[in-house]
Each structure stands twice: as C-alpha cells, then as structure tokens.
Design an enzyme around this catalytic site. Structure first.
Site, short mmCIF file in Angstrom:
data_model
loop_
_atom_site.label_atom_id
_atom_site.label_comp_id
_atom_site.label_asym_id
_atom_site.label_seq_id
_atom_site.Cartn_x
_atom_site.Cartn_y
_atom_site.Cartn_z
N GLY A 155 7.79 107.73 31.26
CA GLY A 155 8.28 107.80 29.89
C GLY A 155 7.97 109.12 29.19
N ALA A 203 13.42 102.43 34.71
CA ALA A 203 12.51 101.31 34.91
C ALA A 203 13.15 99.95 34.63
CB ALA A 203 11.26 101.51 34.05
N SER A 229 4.70 104.55 29.10
CA SER A 229 4.93 105.00 27.73
C SER A 229 6.43 105.00 27.46
CB SER A 229 4.34 106.40 27.52
OG SER A 229 4.53 106.82 26.19
N LEU A 230 7.04 103.84 27.65
CA LEU A 230 8.48 103.77 27.46
C LEU A 230 8.88 102.44 26.83
CD1 LEU A 230 10.12 101.95 29.95
CD2 LEU A 230 8.90 103.70 31.23
N TYR A 241 2.74 98.05 19.76
CA TYR A 241 2.88 98.26 18.32
C TYR A 241 2.56 96.96 17.59
CZ TYR A 241 4.98 99.85 13.92
OH TYR A 241 5.18 100.19 12.61
N TYR A 271 11.75 96.52 12.68
CA TYR A 271 11.46 96.66 14.11
C TYR A 271 12.13 95.49 14.81
CZ TYR A 271 8.63 98.28 18.10
OH TYR A 271 8.20 98.80 19.30
N LEU A 304 4.37 107.39 14.86
CA LEU A 304 4.53 108.80 15.24
C LEU A 304 6.03 109.11 15.24
CD1 LEU A 304 3.19 111.40 16.67
CD2 LEU A 304 4.06 110.37 18.78
#
Ligand code: NAI
Length: 286
Positions: free
Chosen positions: A9, A74, A120-121, A172, A182, A220
């Site tokens: 990611g 992935a 990290s994806l 998150y 979200y 972020l």
C-alpha cells in the site's frame, strides 16, 4: 542480519505506508513495497526521476532505499480469481504476477523470507455514501479490499515469515464510534480488521510465533483520505478537540509501527494501538 519488511500500500510519499517504510528503514530494515497495479507506473517513474528524493531523507541524512517494488492487487488471491476485463485492462496487462499468491512466491524466490508485514491499504468504492445507501456490492468490495486483503496477505506470507516476526495494519476509530461520512461499509471493514487482528494474533502466534497488531491512526491528508472528502474537517476537529491539540504527522505512525515491529514490543500482540493525539479517549468535543 537486518530485518526485511514488505509494506503493502505505497504509491506516493504522502500516506502512512511511506512513513512506515521510512521509520523501518531508519531502524535498519530492508524495504520491499507492494504497489497497487494501476498506480505502479507513475510511482516507479516518480521514484526514478528523483521526485521523492527530498522525502526519502532519513534522520542520518542518507536516502531510504527501496530494494524492490512489487505490483500488487490485494483483492485477488490467485490468477484464476482475476476477471477477464481486469486481465485485459491496459493498466493491468503491462504487469504480471500481482495477485497475492504470486507476489509472495516472487518475494520467496527473490529473498527467501521476510520479518515484517505491513498492510497499509484500503478501498471502498462507495465510501461517500452513507451505510444506509450502500449497495451489497460496494459493502463487500470495501471488506474485500480493506479487510480480507490483510487476512490473505498474512495467510500467504506467514509461511515465509521468520519466527519472532510481526505484522501491522492501519485502522480507524470509525470501527467503534460513529464517524458520519466514513461510509460505504468502510466502518464495517475496519471493525472486521480489528476483530481479525485479535483472532489472527492467536492463530499466527501459536502456529508461527508471529505478532499481529493494528494502529488506529488519527486523520492524515493522504491521497486515499482526500478521496473521501471530509479529511480537512477531521483534521480540524482533532486539532480542536484532542487531548493534544497539535498536528499529527505520518512519521508518528511510522515510529509506532517500527516500535511494534521491534523486539521492544515482544509481548504486544492482538492490540489496537491508538496513535491519534488521544482523540479516541474523548467523550464529547469541547
Ligand atoms: P494512501 O492513499 O497512502 O494508501 C492507500 C493505498 O492503498 C494506496 O497506495 C492505494 O494505491 C492502495 N490500494 C488501494 N486498493 C488496493 C488494492 N486492491 N491492492 C493494493 N493496494 C491497494 O492512504 P492512507 O490514508 O495512508 O491509507 C493507508 C491506511 O491507513 C489505510 O488502511 C487507511 O484506511 C488507514 N488510515 C488512514 C487514515 C487517514 O486519515 N489517512 C486514518 C486512519 C487509518
């Protein structure tokens, strides 16, 4: 021997994956990355043309080396899973061996083993729709790309992970508290990821001596977060309401990942670690 990390990611120098790669590199790890196939060309050419050189700088002044960039999608475990329209898509047909199983086989051929796996994806095609408006297809796509992708990566990598190794994903707070905006099943996908962190910590711990943790990160302004559309508001909200009313940097998430992957964290597994200036601990905004 230094440790070897595979970070899935990373496609630019803005996100958490890049920052984690840097912190691991600064701690002496060898860095391999998995880059989403449609983003591969631009990432590799930017890397080659020196566009990231400024952000490759490590604390000792040297530049982070990425030993190899692997194309990865992935949401597909093996070649048979890839639909015809994706196979023949121009953005995919130029690359090969990018299903999870093939990537792991290639890493095994190239290096034999890894010590650290970072996920990290995330992707939720209907993230801007409320959950009530989310289709079954959109919901399942969010869980496939954002949750099962971790199960699949760990399942395929764990046989070539050295005992004592560690894996880390990014989650998150929307998994456990209501964060309007979200949507698309992304809140559900993060809830699954956190639950899987516990179950996989047990299974990978008992069977392979591998630790499994997830970092619940504050907001972020990454590429993925900008696509959701409310990131500036979330950053402002945190600045106003968190116990530490200060900017959160990607480096702080990177440093936590480096800690969690290190022997300093040898008794930590199955944990959700908050790196969010404490925002998760607040009950109301002030
Ligand atoms: P990012 O855009 O840097 O990273 C997301 C990456 O996922 C991109 O490189 C994208 O190409 C890749 N990707 C998407 N679908 C993929 C697939 N099918 N196969 C392989 N790669 C794929 O954005 P960011 O925000 O750094 O995201 C990293 C992780 O951090 C995600 O899990 C995200 O949910 C999490 N996170 C982000 C927060 C934020 O405010 N940015 C807050 C809390 C968690």
């Amino acid at each position: 021997r230094g440790k070897r990390a595979f970070i899935a990611g990373v496609a630019d120098d803005n996100g958490y994956g890049w920052a984690i790669a840097k912190s691991l590199a600064a701690a002496g790890a060898e860095i391999l990355v998995g880059t989403w196939v449609p983003a591969l060309n631009i990432f590799e050419s930017n890397l080659r043309r020196g566009k990231f050189d400024e952000s490759r700088k490590l604390p000792d002044g040297s530049l982070m080396e990425i030993t190899k960039v692997y194309p990865l999608d992935a949401v597909y475990d093996k070649p048979e899973d890839v639909p015809e329209d994706v196979k023949t898509n121009k953005r995919y047909s130029g690359s090969s061996n990018w299903t999870v199983q093939e990537v792991v086989e290639t890493v095994k051929q190239d290096f034999g083993s890894i010590d650290i796996l970072v996920h990290s994806l995330a992707n939720g095609p209907e993230v801007s729709k409320s959950l009530l408006e989310t289709s079954r297809k959109g919901y399942l796509a969010a869980v496939s790309a954002s949750s099962y992708s971790f199960v699949s990566l760990l399942k395929h990598f764990v046989p070539i992970m050295n005992p004592g190794g560690a894996s880390i994903s990014l989650t998150y707070i929307a998994s456990e508290r209501i964060i309007p905006g979200y949507g698309g099943g992304m809140s559900s996908a993060k809830a699954a990821l956190e639950s899987d962190t516990r179950v996989l910590a047990f299974e990978a711990g008992r069977k392979h001596k591998i630790r499994v943790n997830t970092i619940s990160a504050g907001p972020l302004g990454s590429r993925a977060a900008k696509a959701i559309g409310f990131i500036d508001m979330m950053i402002d909200y945190s600045l106003t309401n968190a116990p530490l009313p200060r900017e959160l940097t990607a480096e702080e998430i990177g440093n936590t990942a480096a800690f969690l992957a290190s022997p300093l964290a040898s008794a930590i597994t199955g944990a959700v670690v908050y790196v969010d200036n404490g925002l998760n601990a607040m009950g109301v905004g002030v």
